[in-house]
Design a protein around this motif. Structure first.
Motif, PDB file in Angstrom:
ATOM      1  N   GLN A   1       0.814  -1.210   0.000  1.00 55.72           N
ATOM      2  CA  GLN A   1       0.000   0.000   0.000  1.00 55.72           C
ATOM      3  C   GLN A   1       0.853   1.268   0.000  1.00 55.72           C
ATOM      4  N   LEU A   2       1.924   1.292   0.767  1.00 53.75           N
ATOM      5  CA  LEU A   2       2.719   2.517   0.886  1.00 53.75           C
ATOM      6  C   LEU A   2       3.422   2.891  -0.412  1.00 53.75           C
ATOM      7  N   ARG A   3       3.457   1.979  -1.388  1.00 49.51           N
ATOM      8  CA  ARG A   3       4.095   2.271  -2.670  1.00 49.51           C
ATOM      9  C   ARG A   3       3.078   2.535  -3.788  1.00 49.51           C
ATOM     10  N   VAL A   4       1.810   2.684  -3.403  1.00 55.15           N
ATOM     11  CA  VAL A   4       0.760   3.044  -4.352  1.00 55.15           C
ATOM     12  C   VAL A   4       0.363   4.486  -4.050  1.00 55.15           C
TER      13      VAL A   4
ATOM     14  N   PRO B   1      10.783  -6.157  -6.940  1.00 59.59           N
ATOM     15  CA  PRO B   1      11.012  -7.558  -7.339  1.00 59.59           C
ATOM     16  C   PRO B   1      11.574  -8.366  -6.163  1.00 59.59           C
ATOM     17  N   THR B   2      11.322  -9.658  -6.183  1.00 64.17           N
ATOM     18  CA  THR B   2      11.733 -10.506  -5.058  1.00 64.17           C
ATOM     19  C   THR B   2      13.246 -10.611  -4.917  1.00 64.17           C
ATOM     20  N   ILE B   3      13.976 -10.502  -6.031  1.00 67.12           N
ATOM     21  CA  ILE B   3      15.445 -10.531  -5.985  1.00 67.12           C
ATOM     22  C   ILE B   3      15.986  -9.464  -6.935  1.00 67.12           C
ATOM     23  N   PRO B   4      17.205  -8.965  -6.712  1.00 60.09           N
ATOM     24  CA  PRO B   4      17.763  -7.894  -7.544  1.00 60.09           C
ATOM     25  C   PRO B   4      17.973  -8.251  -9.016  1.00 60.09           C
ATOM     26  N   HIS B   5      18.015  -9.540  -9.342  1.00 58.82           N
ATOM     27  CA  HIS B   5      18.208  -9.957 -10.730  1.00 58.82           C
ATOM     28  C   HIS B   5      16.977 -10.681 -11.273  1.00 58.82           C
ATOM     29  N   CYS B   6      15.820 -10.378 -10.748  1.00 58.22           N
ATOM     30  CA  CYS B   6      14.567 -11.025 -11.154  1.00 58.22           C
ATOM     31  C   CYS B   6      14.361 -10.870 -12.661  1.00 58.22           C
ATOM     32  N   SER B   7      14.304 -11.994 -13.356  1.00 50.25           N
ATOM     33  CA  SER B   7      14.140 -11.966 -14.809  1.00 50.25           C
ATOM     34  C   SER B   7      12.700 -11.648 -15.222  1.00 50.25           C
ATOM     35  N   MET B   8      11.792 -11.680 -14.267  1.00 49.35           N
ATOM     36  CA  MET B   8      10.382 -11.443 -14.565  1.00 49.35           C
ATOM     37  C   MET B   8       9.930 -10.023 -14.220  1.00 49.35           C
ATOM     38  N   ALA B   9      10.854  -9.143 -13.881  1.00 56.46           N
ATOM     39  CA  ALA B   9      10.489  -7.796 -13.431  1.00 56.46           C
ATOM     40  C   ALA B   9       9.645  -7.048 -14.467  1.00 56.46           C
ATOM     41  N   THR B  10      10.034  -7.124 -15.733  1.00 53.11           N
ATOM     42  CA  THR B  10       9.272  -6.419 -16.769  1.00 53.11           C
ATOM     43  C   THR B  10       7.876  -7.008 -16.899  1.00 53.11           C
ATOM     44  N   LEU B  11       7.767  -8.319 -16.863  1.00 55.86           N
ATOM     45  CA  LEU B  11       6.468  -8.977 -16.953  1.00 55.86           C
ATOM     46  C   LEU B  11       5.585  -8.616 -15.754  1.00 55.86           C
TER      47      LEU B  11
ATOM     48  N   VAL C   1       3.981   2.820 -13.635  1.00 56.41           N
ATOM     49  CA  VAL C   1       4.436   1.645 -12.890  1.00 56.41           C
ATOM     50  C   VAL C   1       5.949   1.585 -13.032  1.00 56.41           C
ATOM     51  N   HIS C   2       6.627   1.469 -11.910  1.00 51.76           N
ATOM     52  CA  HIS C   2       8.085   1.443 -11.941  1.00 51.76           C
ATOM     53  C   HIS C   2       8.625   0.619 -10.769  1.00 51.76           C
ATOM     54  N   ILE C   3       9.899   0.283 -10.874  1.00 49.92           N
ATOM     55  CA  ILE C   3      10.562  -0.496  -9.831  1.00 49.92           C
ATOM     56  C   ILE C   3      10.945   0.427  -8.680  1.00 49.92           C
ATOM     57  N   THR C   4      10.764  -0.061  -7.463  1.00 44.06           N
ATOM     58  CA  THR C   4      11.186   0.683  -6.287  1.00 44.06           C
ATOM     59  C   THR C   4      12.681   0.976  -6.428  1.00 44.06           C
ATOM     60  N   PRO C   5      13.078   2.243  -6.315  1.00 44.30           N
ATOM     61  CA  PRO C   5      14.487   2.605  -6.525  1.00 44.30           C
ATOM     62  C   PRO C   5      15.456   1.764  -5.690  1.00 44.30           C
ATOM     63  N   GLY C   6      16.492   1.271  -6.381  1.00 38.95           N
ATOM     64  CA  GLY C   6      17.555   0.527  -5.718  1.00 38.95           C
ATOM     65  C   GLY C   6      17.277  -0.937  -5.452  1.00 38.95           C
ATOM     66  N   THR C   7      16.191  -1.493  -6.025  1.00 43.11           N
ATOM     67  CA  THR C   7      15.838  -2.884  -5.707  1.00 43.11           C
ATOM     68  C   THR C   7      16.050  -3.869  -6.861  1.00 43.11           C
ATOM     69  N   HIS C   8      16.524  -3.390  -8.025  1.00 43.77           N
ATOM     70  CA  HIS C   8      16.727  -4.292  -9.158  1.00 43.77           C
ATOM     71  C   HIS C   8      17.932  -3.855  -9.968  1.00 43.77           C
TER      72      HIS C   8
ATOM     73  N   ASN D   1      16.654   0.847 -14.368  1.00 39.18           N
ATOM     74  CA  ASN D   1      16.453   1.897 -15.372  1.00 39.18           C
ATOM     75  C   ASN D   1      15.910   1.345 -16.677  1.00 39.18           C
ATOM     76  N   ALA D   2      16.437   0.218 -17.129  1.00 33.33           N
ATOM     77  CA  ALA D   2      15.973  -0.384 -18.387  1.00 33.33           C
ATOM     78  C   ALA D   2      14.513  -0.838 -18.281  1.00 33.33           C
ATOM     79  N   VAL D   3      14.161  -1.470 -17.176  1.00 36.61           N
ATOM     80  CA  VAL D   3      12.779  -1.940 -16.987  1.00 36.61           C
ATOM     81  C   VAL D   3      11.834  -0.743 -16.906  1.00 36.61           C
ATOM     82  N   ASN D   4      12.210   0.272 -16.138  1.00 40.03           N
ATOM     83  CA  ASN D   4      11.362   1.466 -16.013  1.00 40.03           C
ATOM     84  C   ASN D   4      11.156   2.144 -17.362  1.00 40.03           C
ATOM     85  N   LYS D   5      12.203   2.190 -18.174  1.00 39.07           N
ATOM     86  CA  LYS D   5      12.106   2.800 -19.501  1.00 39.07           C
ATOM     87  C   LYS D   5      11.109   2.042 -20.372  1.00 39.07           C
ATOM     88  N   GLN D   6      11.164   0.705 -20.325  1.00 39.55           N
ATOM     89  CA  GLN D   6      10.215  -0.109 -21.095  1.00 39.55           C
ATOM     90  C   GLN D   6       8.782   0.133 -20.630  1.00 39.55           C
ATOM     91  N   LEU D   7       8.571   0.135 -19.320  1.00 41.69           N
ATOM     92  CA  LEU D   7       7.217   0.278 -18.784  1.00 41.69           C
ATOM     93  C   LEU D   7       6.633   1.666 -19.033  1.00 41.69           C
TER      94      LEU D   7
END
Length: 119
Positions: free
Chosen positions: A26-29, A44-54, A75-82, A86-92
């Motif tokens: 909730q605090l990130r919405v 994402p559950t881990i810093p190298h999560c391959s499913m982050a974009t999905l 929709v974006h990744i919580t800063p510093g967690t993946h 930057n690449a995922v955020n750019k795609q989204l």
């Protein structure tokens, strides 16, 4: 507010929801109704999560399908967690890339599975 729309999205790799895995909280919405904007940071559950974009795409699709068209959805990744934040955020954030992804029938099927109710 609005977490109820995305809390039950299924993780693509685990038999748990994004809320159960603490990927969405909730605090990130952030909703600014008078500005017609909804922003969701997901972790994402881990810093190298391959499913982050999905995962991000599933969150974005669920919100776009559920909210009135007046809302701008970010929709974006919580800063510093993946590692590829930057690449995922750019795609989204790229409307054309999101639209192209959803034209891919296999990818759309996977997104719809993430959004389907678990039995």
């Amino acid at each position: 507010m609005y977490l109820h729309l995305i809390r039950s999205i299924n993780d693509p790799e685990h038999p748990l929801s994004l809320e159960e895995l603490n990927v969405v909280e909730q605090l990130r919405v952030n909703v600014v109704d008078h500005e017609n904007s909804v922003s969701v940071a997901f972790t994402p559950t881990i810093p190298h999560c391959s499913m982050a974009t999905l995962i991000g795409l599933s969150i974005k699709v669920k919100l776009l399908r559920s909210l009135p068209a007046r809302f701008k959805v970010d929709v974006h990744i919580t800063p510093g967690t993946h590692a590829s934040e930057n690449a995922v955020n750019k795609q989204l954030a790229d409307k054309e890339r999101v639209a192209a992804a959803l034209e891919n029938s296999h990818l759309l099927e996977v997104v719809n599975q993430c959004l389907s109710e678990r039995l």
